[in-house]
Design an enzyme around this catalytic site. Structure first.
Site, mmCIF file in Angstrom:
data_model
loop_
_atom_site.group_PDB
_atom_site.id
_atom_site.type_symbol
_atom_site.label_atom_id
_atom_site.label_comp_id
_atom_site.label_asym_id
_atom_site.label_seq_id
_atom_site.Cartn_x
_atom_site.Cartn_y
_atom_site.Cartn_z
ATOM 1 N N TYR A 1 92.323 38.127 107.698
ATOM 2 C CA TYR A 1 91.223 37.267 108.628
ATOM 3 C C TYR A 1 91.852 37.001 109.940
ATOM 4 O O TYR A 1 92.515 37.762 110.657
ATOM 5 C CB TYR A 1 90.512 36.423 107.780
ATOM 6 C CG TYR A 1 89.706 36.763 106.667
ATOM 7 C CD1 TYR A 1 88.474 37.550 106.790
ATOM 8 C CD2 TYR A 1 90.159 36.364 105.223
ATOM 9 C CE1 TYR A 1 87.813 37.796 105.579
ATOM 10 C CE2 TYR A 1 89.242 37.255 104.184
ATOM 11 C CZ TYR A 1 88.379 37.723 104.533
ATOM 12 O OH TYR A 1 87.691 38.237 103.159
ATOM 13 N N GLU B 1 91.300 41.879 100.762
ATOM 14 C CA GLU B 1 89.968 41.331 101.436
ATOM 15 C C GLU B 1 90.293 41.563 103.030
ATOM 16 O O GLU B 1 91.557 41.412 103.385
ATOM 17 C CB GLU B 1 89.680 40.074 101.276
ATOM 18 C CG GLU B 1 88.909 39.612 100.022
ATOM 19 C CD GLU B 1 88.539 38.238 99.901
ATOM 20 O OE1 GLU B 1 88.295 37.600 100.543
ATOM 21 O OE2 GLU B 1 88.335 37.896 98.736
ATOM 22 N N HIS C 1 95.096 39.113 101.974
ATOM 23 C CA HIS C 1 93.801 38.976 102.616
ATOM 24 C C HIS C 1 93.714 38.877 104.227
ATOM 25 O O HIS C 1 94.664 37.716 104.450
ATOM 26 C CB HIS C 1 93.014 38.017 101.873
ATOM 27 C CG HIS C 1 92.644 38.143 100.594
ATOM 28 N ND1 HIS C 1 91.928 37.363 99.819
ATOM 29 C CD2 HIS C 1 93.049 39.230 99.791
ATOM 30 C CE1 HIS C 1 91.758 37.560 98.537
ATOM 31 N NE2 HIS C 1 92.415 38.948 98.423
ATOM 32 N N ASN D 1 91.790 35.009 92.645
ATOM 33 C CA ASN D 1 91.585 34.827 94.222
ATOM 34 C C ASN D 1 92.201 33.710 94.947
ATOM 35 O O ASN D 1 91.898 32.551 94.644
ATOM 36 C CB ASN D 1 90.085 34.852 94.432
ATOM 37 C CG ASN D 1 89.821 35.205 95.847
ATOM 38 O OD1 ASN D 1 90.014 36.281 96.594
ATOM 39 N ND2 ASN D 1 89.258 34.108 96.485
ATOM 40 N N GLU D 2 92.804 34.176 95.905
ATOM 41 C CA GLU D 2 93.638 33.192 96.894
ATOM 42 C C GLU D 2 93.855 32.075 96.515
ATOM 43 O O GLU D 2 93.909 30.692 96.395
ATOM 44 C CB GLU D 2 92.623 33.108 97.945
ATOM 45 C CG GLU D 2 91.986 34.216 98.858
ATOM 46 C CD GLU D 2 90.948 34.037 100.003
ATOM 47 O OE1 GLU D 2 90.667 32.854 100.026
ATOM 48 O OE2 GLU D 2 90.653 34.991 100.398
#
Length: 455
Positions: free
Chosen positions: A227, A254, A225, A158-159
Site C-alpha cells: 500500500y 494484497e 502487502h 493475515n498481516e
C-alpha cells in the site's frame, strides 16, 4: 488489509526501504514426492510440475457469506485464484463453512487461498489473535482441508504482526509453520509480513530464510502487502530483488491502486510481477468500508470501478496474464477437478471419442437458482491431437449466456458458439479441457445438444 483499517494510515511509515546485506545459506526442498501445489526454486508449481502464477483478487467472505456468486463472477473476469477472508472466531466468524468455500472455488476452477483475518495487527491491535491461535483454527478445520492440496493454499494469518515489536514475527511465524507440519498439513503455506503486511522495517525481508529453514517441507511462499509504503518504483523493485537474490518465493498478497500520488504504485507492481513471473492478488472484490478499494460496486460485476477495470482489463492485468491451473484442464494430475455439483449434471455420453482430428463436448449444469445457472462444458479430443476447437449449440427454452471463462463465447439469438482461448486449444489425443459460463433461464432449463469441431 484490515476491513476497518484505511491503508493510508500506514503512509507515515513510508520510509525508504534499506537493503540488508546478509550471508544466506539456501536449503533446497527435500526430493520427496510432491503433494499438490508446492515450491520449486522461486516458483509455485502444481503436482505435475507445471508452474502456476497466481492472478486474482481478495474476497471478504467472512463478512459477506451470502455473496457466493462472487466466486463465479471473479472467475468470469479472468482470475485463476481467489484469496478468501475467513475468521477464527477470535474477532470474526468462526468460519465453519470451509468445505463449502473450497467447493465454490473448485466448481469455478479457482485456486483457493484461505486466510485467517483475526491475526491482523497482532501486538498493536489488542483484539487480534496470535498466529498460534490461527493454527488452532486450521487444526479445527483439518478434515475439510486434508486431501485438497491440489486446490488450496493455507495463508496461516493475515498481516500477523502490527508495528509494535515487529521483530517477534520471526519466532512466531517459525513456530506456526512447525505446528502446522507437526499436525499433518502438507499444503503450500503462505506467509504474510509484519507491519500490517507491509514490512517497512524489513523484518520479513531480513529473516525470511530463518522461517524457510523452520519448515521441514520447504514449502512456503512469502507474501508482501503493498500500500502506501510502496509508492515508488524503486521501493517495489528493491523488495522484489531482495527475494530473488535470496532465491525465496514471493508474491504480492494484497495491493491497492494509485488514486493519488502518495499511494501504491500499482503500475510497477503489475508490470514487474508479470516480467518476473510473480503472483499477485489485488484487494479487494467488494464490500470495503473504504470503497475506493472496491473493484465491483455492491458485488456487481457489471459495475466495475476504475480499480476493477484496471486490474482485470488493463495492461499486465488479470485477463491478459492469468492462466488456469492445469488441475482443472482435465489432463493431469488425475485427481478429480471438481466436487459433485449441488444440481445433478446432465449425463455425458458413454460413446468413445471420435476417430481422427475431431472432438466431442458434454454439457453439465453445476448449479441452478431462480433465474440463473452455472454451466460447464467439457471438450475431449478424438484419437488425434488437435490445435483448436469450436463448440456450438442452440438453447431450446430461451436460455442466454451472460458471462463465460476459458472460452470465447458469442450468441446470436438462441444459438451459442464457444471457441477455445490461447491456453486450452491444443489437446493431446483423448485430452480434455473445460470452459464455464453463467446463464439465465425461466421456466425450463433443459440441456441442449452440442456439436464440436476441431482443427
Amino acid at each position: 488489509m484490515q476491513r476497518f483499517l484505511n491503508p493510508r494510515r500506514l503512509a507515515a511509515f513510508g520510509v525508504a526501504v534499506l537493503a540488508a546485506a546478509t550471508s544466506i545459506v539456501l536449503l533446497a526442498r527435500p526430493a520427496d514426492a510432491a503433494v499438490g501445489l508446492h515450491v520449486s526454486g522461486t516458483n509455485v508449481v502444481e503436482a505435475n510440475g507445471q508452474t502456476f502464477v497466481m492472478r486474482g483478487v481478495n474476497h471478504p467472505h467472512v463478512w459477506y457469506t451470502s455473496q457466493t456468486s462472487s466466486f463465479a463472477n471473479i472467475k468470469a473476469l479472468g482470475a485463476n485464484t481467489v484469496r478468501v477472508v475467513l475468521g477464527s472466531g477470535k474477532r470474526w466468524g468462526p468460519s465453519t463453512d470451509v468445505a463449502n468455500v473450497i467447493t465454490l472455488c473448485k466448481q469455478n476452477k479457482l485456486i483457493c487461498v484461505l486466510e485467517v483475518h483475526d491475526t491482523t495487527g497482532y501486538g498493536e491491535e489488542g483484539a487480534a489473535a496470535s498466529l498460534d491461535e490461527a493454527v488452532n483454527y486450521w487444526i479445527s478445520q483439518k478434515s475439510a482441508l486434508v486431501g485438497q492440496e491440489n486446490y488450496v493454499v493455507i495463508n496461516i494469518g493475515n498481516e500477523p504482526i502490527g508495528n509494535t515489536n515487529p521483530g517477534q514475527w520471526t519466532a512466531a511465524t517459525s513456530a506456526a509453520v512447525q505446528k502446522m507440519r507437526t499436525n499433518g498439513f502438507e499444503h503450500l503455506l503462505m506467509i504474510d509480513a509484519p507491519n500490517w503486511g507491509q514490512d517497512w522495517t524489513n523484518t520479513m525481508r531480513s529473516t525470511a530464510q530463518t522461517v524457510w529453514n523452520a519448515d521441514s517441507q520447504r514449502n512456503l511462499v512469502f507474501s508482501i502487502h503493498m500500500y502506501a509504503v510502496y509508492n515508488t518504483a524503486s521501493a517495489i523493485t528493491s523488495y522484489f530483488d531482495a527475494f530473488r537474490t535470496m532465491g525465496l518465493p514471493l508474491l504480492v498478497g494484497e495491493f491497492g491502486w494509485r488514486f493519488n500520488t502518495s499511494e501504491v504504485d500499482h503500475e510497477t507492481i503489475l508490470s514487474e510481477a508479470n516480467a518476473r513471473g510473480m503472483g499477485y492478488l489485488g484487494w479487494s472484490w467488494s464490500g470495503n468500508t473504504d470503497p475506493i478499494l472496491d473493484m465491483a460496486l455492491n458485488f456487481d460485476p457489471n459495475q466495475l470501478t476504475t480499480w476493477g477495470q484496471r486490474i482485470f482489463n488493463g495492461a499486465n492485468g488479470i485477463k491478459a496474464t492469468a492462466k488456469q491451473a492445469t488441475i482443472y484442464n482435465g489432463v493431469t494430475p488425475t485427481t478429480p477437478a471438481t466436487t459433485p455439483p449441488t444440481t445433478p449434471p446432465t449425463t455425458p455420453p458413454t460413446s468413445p471419442p471420435p476417430a481422427g482430428k475431431a472432438c466431442t463436448a458434454t454439457y453439465s449444469i453445476l448449479g441452478q437458482w431462480p433465474g440463473g445457472f452455472q454451466g460447464d462444458v467439457r471438450v475431449t479430443a478424438g484419437s488425434s491431437a488437435i490445435t483448436g476447437w469450436t463448440v456450438t449449440w442452440t438453447f431450446g427454452n430461451g436460455q442466454t449466456v451472460s458471462q463465460a471463462w476459458s472460452a470465447t463465447v458469442t450468441s446470436s439469438g438462441s444459438s451459442v458458439t464457444a471457441r477455445n482461448v490461447g491456453y486450452n486449444g491444443s489437446l493431446a489425443a483423448g485430452g480434455s479441457a473445460n470452459f464455464g459460463f453463467i446463464g439465465a433461464w425461466n421456466g425450463t432449463n433443459s440441456a441442449p445438444t452440442l456439436s464440436c469441431t476441431a482443427s
